[in-house]
Write a protein that holds these residues in place. Structure first.
Motif, short mmCIF file in Angstrom:
data_model
loop_
_atom_site.label_atom_id
_atom_site.label_comp_id
_atom_site.label_asym_id
_atom_site.label_seq_id
_atom_site.Cartn_x
_atom_site.Cartn_y
_atom_site.Cartn_z
N THR A 96 48.64 29.88 33.53
CA THR A 96 48.87 31.29 34.37
C THR A 96 50.07 31.61 33.79
OG1 THR A 96 50.60 29.61 35.76
CG2 THR A 96 48.66 29.42 36.38
N LEU A 97 51.09 30.84 32.84
CA LEU A 97 52.07 32.20 31.96
C LEU A 97 51.60 32.24 31.45
CD1 LEU A 97 55.29 29.48 32.94
CD2 LEU A 97 55.08 32.17 33.61
N GLU A 98 50.87 31.86 30.45
CA GLU A 98 50.01 32.25 29.00
C GLU A 98 48.91 33.70 30.12
OE1 GLU A 98 48.35 33.22 25.88
OE2 GLU A 98 50.12 32.15 25.97
N ALA A 99 48.18 33.13 30.73
CA ALA A 99 47.49 34.36 31.66
C ALA A 99 48.26 35.59 31.48
CB ALA A 99 47.14 33.73 33.07
N ALA A 100 49.45 35.22 32.24
CA ALA A 100 50.25 36.56 32.30
C ALA A 100 50.29 37.46 31.12
CB ALA A 100 51.69 36.19 33.19
N SER A 101 51.13 36.42 29.71
CA SER A 101 51.34 36.71 28.93
C SER A 101 49.98 37.45 28.12
CB SER A 101 51.55 35.68 27.66
OG SER A 101 50.65 34.98 27.46
N GLN A 102 49.27 37.67 28.47
CA GLN A 102 47.56 38.48 28.10
C GLN A 102 47.21 39.51 28.72
OE1 GLN A 102 44.52 35.74 26.16
NE2 GLN A 102 45.47 34.41 27.39
N GLY A 103 48.39 39.78 30.46
CA GLY A 103 48.04 40.54 30.85
C GLY A 103 46.20 40.59 32.03
N LEU A 104 46.87 38.73 32.12
CA LEU A 104 45.91 38.75 32.96
C LEU A 104 46.07 38.40 34.23
CD1 LEU A 104 43.33 36.07 31.01
CD2 LEU A 104 42.56 38.81 31.76
N GLY A 105 45.62 38.18 35.68
CA GLY A 105 46.08 38.20 36.98
C GLY A 105 45.76 36.50 37.05
N SER A 106 46.46 36.55 37.62
CA SER A 106 46.34 34.41 38.33
C SER A 106 46.72 34.26 38.91
CB SER A 106 46.43 33.52 37.33
OG SER A 106 47.76 33.37 37.20
N CYS A 107 46.28 33.58 40.27
CA CYS A 107 46.05 32.60 41.59
C CYS A 107 45.66 31.31 41.52
CB CYS A 107 45.14 34.09 42.59
SG CYS A 107 46.12 33.01 44.44
N ILE A 108 46.78 30.80 42.01
CA ILE A 108 46.72 28.97 42.41
C ILE A 108 46.35 28.46 43.89
CG2 ILE A 108 47.88 26.73 42.27
CD1 ILE A 108 50.40 27.84 39.87
N ILE A 109 45.59 28.16 43.46
CA ILE A 109 44.20 27.53 44.53
C ILE A 109 44.15 26.61 45.26
CG2 ILE A 109 41.97 28.00 45.99
CD1 ILE A 109 40.93 30.18 43.53
N GLY A 110 44.97 26.34 46.32
CA GLY A 110 44.92 24.75 46.69
C GLY A 110 44.10 23.96 48.08
N VAL A 111 43.86 25.00 48.56
CA VAL A 111 42.36 24.72 49.33
C VAL A 111 41.05 24.87 49.06
CG1 VAL A 111 41.74 26.10 52.00
CG2 VAL A 111 44.11 26.05 51.15
N PHE A 112 40.45 23.93 49.47
CA PHE A 112 38.81 23.76 48.49
C PHE A 112 38.30 22.56 49.43
CE2 PHE A 112 41.73 22.81 45.66
CZ PHE A 112 41.27 21.61 45.68
N ASP A 113 36.70 22.40 49.69
CA ASP A 113 36.10 21.33 49.97
C ASP A 113 35.66 20.36 48.57
OD1 ASP A 113 33.59 19.60 50.23
OD2 ASP A 113 33.01 21.42 52.11
N GLU A 114 36.51 19.53 48.30
CA GLU A 114 36.69 19.10 46.83
C GLU A 114 35.61 18.04 47.01
OE1 GLU A 114 39.29 15.39 44.43
OE2 GLU A 114 39.21 15.80 46.62
N ASP A 115 35.01 17.57 47.76
CA ASP A 115 33.93 17.04 47.82
C ASP A 115 32.25 18.01 47.38
OD1 ASP A 115 34.72 14.00 48.15
OD2 ASP A 115 34.05 14.76 50.19
N LYS A 116 32.16 18.73 47.66
CA LYS A 116 31.50 19.78 47.75
C LYS A 116 31.92 20.74 45.83
CE LYS A 116 29.45 20.76 52.07
NZ LYS A 116 29.91 21.46 53.11
N VAL A 117 33.09 20.76 45.83
CA VAL A 117 33.31 21.17 44.52
C VAL A 117 32.95 20.13 43.69
CG1 VAL A 117 35.19 22.41 43.01
CG2 VAL A 117 35.05 22.91 45.64
N LYS A 118 33.27 19.49 43.42
CA LYS A 118 32.65 17.81 42.49
C LYS A 118 31.61 17.68 41.95
CE LYS A 118 35.55 14.59 42.64
NZ LYS A 118 36.02 13.19 43.24
#
Length: 179
Positions: A116-138
């Motif tokens: 995320t810090l590298e993203a910021a250094s390139q002018g990109l935005g980021s957001c860390i996501i901790g809520v998701f349906d793990e089984d379905k994502v996998k």
């Protein structure tokens, strides 16, 4: 080169993105930064799946919208899963005493911070996501059953004004010296 403290203080959780493709070179540079993060016994227990395909992004986005949150992911041009390797390799004695995953949580956090810090250094935005349906994502992304999905990162060009930095706890509340 950007000053680290400036970069760290300006990076924020971006939840509004331009409808603009993020160049693969920039994504690769973010992943390279994540790859360079330190890890216990140099185990490098991280695995990433980068999703840029619009149809897959829509499906994946819906799997982050549990509890009425993360609707912004519908407009993120990149979603990156951060997975923990099933059997990180550690020094045998450490592995014997503490198990394979003793360092993994912290290691994944470090690699995600670097990303995320590298993203910021390139002018990109980021957001860390901790809520998701793990089984379905996998299942959707064909992530091996033994890997643990720890977090995801939304990435893109920000389409929002920089938010004022939230007040940080005072130093005396978070640190003490034993001298």
């Amino acid at each position: 080169m950007t000053d680290f403290y400036q970069l760290a203080s300006e990076r924020h959780s971006c939840r509004t993105y331009e409808e603009k493709t993020v160049e693969k070179e920039k994504i690769l540079k973010c992943l390279e930064a994540a790859r360079m993060a330190p890890s216990g016994c140099n185990s490098q227990p991280w695995r990433f799946v980068v999703v840029t395909n619009p149809e897959m992004l829509q499906k994946l986005s819906k799997l982050t919208q549990l509890c009425g949150v993360n609707h912004f992911t519908e407009h993120a041009p990149v979603l990156i899963t951060v997975c923990e390797e099933e059997e990180p390799r550690l020094l045998p004695k450490i592995q014997e005493m503490f198990g394979n995953h003793v360092y993994a949580h912290g290691d994944l956090g470090l690699s995600t911070a670097y990303l995320t810090l590298e993203a910021a250094s390139q002018g990109l935005g980021s957001c860390i996501i901790g809520v998701f349906d793990e089984d379905k994502v996998k299942e959707l992304l064909d992530i091996p059953k033994g890997q643990k999905l720890r977090m995801m990162v939304a990435l893109g060009y920000p389409n929002e004004q920089k938010m004022p930095r939230k007040i940080r706890k005072p130093m005396e509340e978070i640190a003490r010296f034993v001298e």
